[in-house]
Design a protein around this motif. Structure first.
Motif, short mmCIF file in Angstrom:
data_model
loop_
_atom_site.label_atom_id
_atom_site.label_comp_id
_atom_site.label_asym_id
_atom_site.label_seq_id
_atom_site.Cartn_x
_atom_site.Cartn_y
_atom_site.Cartn_z
N VAL A 15 33.51 -19.60 -58.99
CA VAL A 15 32.28 -19.03 -59.54
C VAL A 15 31.92 -19.78 -60.82
CG1 VAL A 15 31.16 -16.96 -60.43
CG2 VAL A 15 32.82 -16.76 -58.58
N LYS A 16 30.87 -20.56 -60.76
CA LYS A 16 30.44 -21.34 -61.93
C LYS A 16 29.30 -20.63 -62.67
CE LYS A 16 33.43 -24.45 -61.00
NZ LYS A 16 34.76 -23.96 -61.36
N SER A 17 28.56 -19.78 -61.97
CA SER A 17 27.46 -19.04 -62.60
C SER A 17 27.21 -17.77 -61.79
CB SER A 17 26.20 -19.90 -62.64
OG SER A 17 25.62 -19.95 -61.35
N GLY A 18 26.28 -16.97 -62.29
CA GLY A 18 25.91 -15.75 -61.59
C GLY A 18 25.42 -16.01 -60.18
N ALA A 19 24.89 -17.21 -59.93
CA ALA A 19 24.37 -17.55 -58.61
C ALA A 19 25.49 -17.61 -57.56
CB ALA A 19 23.63 -18.88 -58.67
N ASP A 20 26.73 -17.90 -57.99
CA ASP A 20 27.86 -18.00 -57.06
C ASP A 20 28.49 -16.64 -56.78
OD1 ASP A 20 27.62 -20.79 -57.22
OD2 ASP A 20 28.94 -20.87 -58.97
N PHE A 21 28.02 -15.63 -57.50
CA PHE A 21 28.68 -14.33 -57.49
C PHE A 21 28.67 -13.61 -56.14
CE2 PHE A 21 29.27 -9.89 -58.84
CZ PHE A 21 30.49 -10.05 -59.45
N PRO A 22 27.54 -13.54 -55.42
CA PRO A 22 27.54 -12.82 -54.14
C PRO A 22 28.59 -13.34 -53.14
CG PRO A 22 25.29 -13.16 -54.87
CD PRO A 22 26.18 -13.95 -55.81
N LEU A 64 37.82 -8.45 -78.12
CA LEU A 64 36.44 -8.30 -78.58
C LEU A 64 36.24 -6.85 -79.00
CD1 LEU A 64 34.48 -10.09 -75.68
CD2 LEU A 64 35.08 -11.04 -77.92
N THR A 65 35.56 -6.65 -80.11
CA THR A 65 35.24 -5.29 -80.54
C THR A 65 33.92 -4.88 -79.89
OG1 THR A 65 36.38 -5.64 -82.62
CG2 THR A 65 34.84 -3.78 -82.52
N GLY A 85 22.41 -17.88 -64.32
CA GLY A 85 23.25 -19.04 -64.59
C GLY A 85 23.12 -19.58 -66.00
N GLY A 86 22.47 -18.81 -66.90
CA GLY A 86 22.21 -19.29 -68.25
C GLY A 86 23.35 -19.14 -69.24
N THR A 87 24.37 -18.34 -68.91
CA THR A 87 25.53 -18.17 -69.80
C THR A 87 26.80 -18.19 -68.98
OG1 THR A 87 25.45 -15.75 -69.66
CG2 THR A 87 24.25 -16.76 -71.49
N ASP A 88 27.92 -18.57 -69.64
CA ASP A 88 29.21 -18.51 -68.96
C ASP A 88 29.81 -17.10 -69.12
OD1 ASP A 88 30.32 -18.35 -71.54
OD2 ASP A 88 31.02 -20.41 -71.53
N TYR A 89 30.94 -16.89 -68.47
CA TYR A 89 31.54 -15.56 -68.42
C TYR A 89 31.89 -15.02 -69.81
CZ TYR A 89 34.57 -11.75 -66.88
OH TYR A 89 35.15 -10.52 -66.68
N LEU A 90 32.52 -15.85 -70.63
CA LEU A 90 32.94 -15.38 -71.96
C LEU A 90 31.73 -15.04 -72.83
CD1 LEU A 90 35.32 -14.65 -73.70
CD2 LEU A 90 35.39 -17.00 -74.54
N THR A 91 30.67 -15.83 -72.73
CA THR A 91 29.44 -15.53 -73.47
C THR A 91 28.89 -14.18 -73.00
OG1 THR A 91 28.93 -17.87 -73.73
CG2 THR A 91 27.10 -16.32 -74.02
N PHE A 92 28.91 -13.97 -71.70
CA PHE A 92 28.42 -12.70 -71.16
C PHE A 92 29.27 -11.53 -71.68
CE2 PHE A 92 28.54 -9.43 -67.75
CZ PHE A 92 27.25 -8.94 -67.95
#
Length: 130
Positions: A15-22, A64-65, A85-92
């Motif tokens: 999974v590289k972005s939200g687009a790969d999620f389904p 993370l708080t 696909g604009g942010t990675d997992y940790l950013t999200f």
């Protein structure tokens, strides 16, 4: 237990972005995952199968708080960006924490994702594209 954390991690690597999620959701559902819950505070994910047996990943990143104040509009904006696909997992996950999202529960039978606050209240329910 039908699945292992190693199998799930191997699929998650794809999974590289939200687009790969389904595709990821469909694959882990086929492995036997019925639902899972993600904790934003440390990234721990707890997976459940249909017999309610569980497996956990443990902490994935530094703590993370999570804000006690929910900013739903800002969260929805950041969620949409992530899904496109604009942010990675940790950013999200950081976006979740800043906007008062404690975590989310994915129900692979209902195909829903329920985001919740630090008190466990549902703040947003979305259909999983699939």
């Amino acid at each position: 237990m039908k699945f292992t954390i190693e199998q799930i991690k191997a699929e998650h690597q794809k999974v590289k972005s939200g687009a790969d999620f389904p595709a990821y959701i469909q694959t882990i559902k086929n492995l036997g995952v019925s639902d899972y819950t993600v904790s934003v505070a440390d990234g721990n994910t707890q997976y459940f199968d249909t017999e309610n047996e569980t497996a956990q990943t443990g902490r994935k990143y530094d703590h993370l708080t999570v804000s006690k104040n929910v900013n739903l509009d800002q969260f929805k904006t950041r969620l949409k960006l992530h899904q496109q696909g604009g942010t990675d997992y940790l950013t999200f996950c950081n976006d979740c924490a800043e906007n008062g999202v404690e975590g989310w529960k994915m129900d692979l039978n209902e195909m829903t994702c329920t985001y919740f606050d630090t008190d466990g209240n549902e703040i947003l329910v979305e259909q999983i594209p699939g």
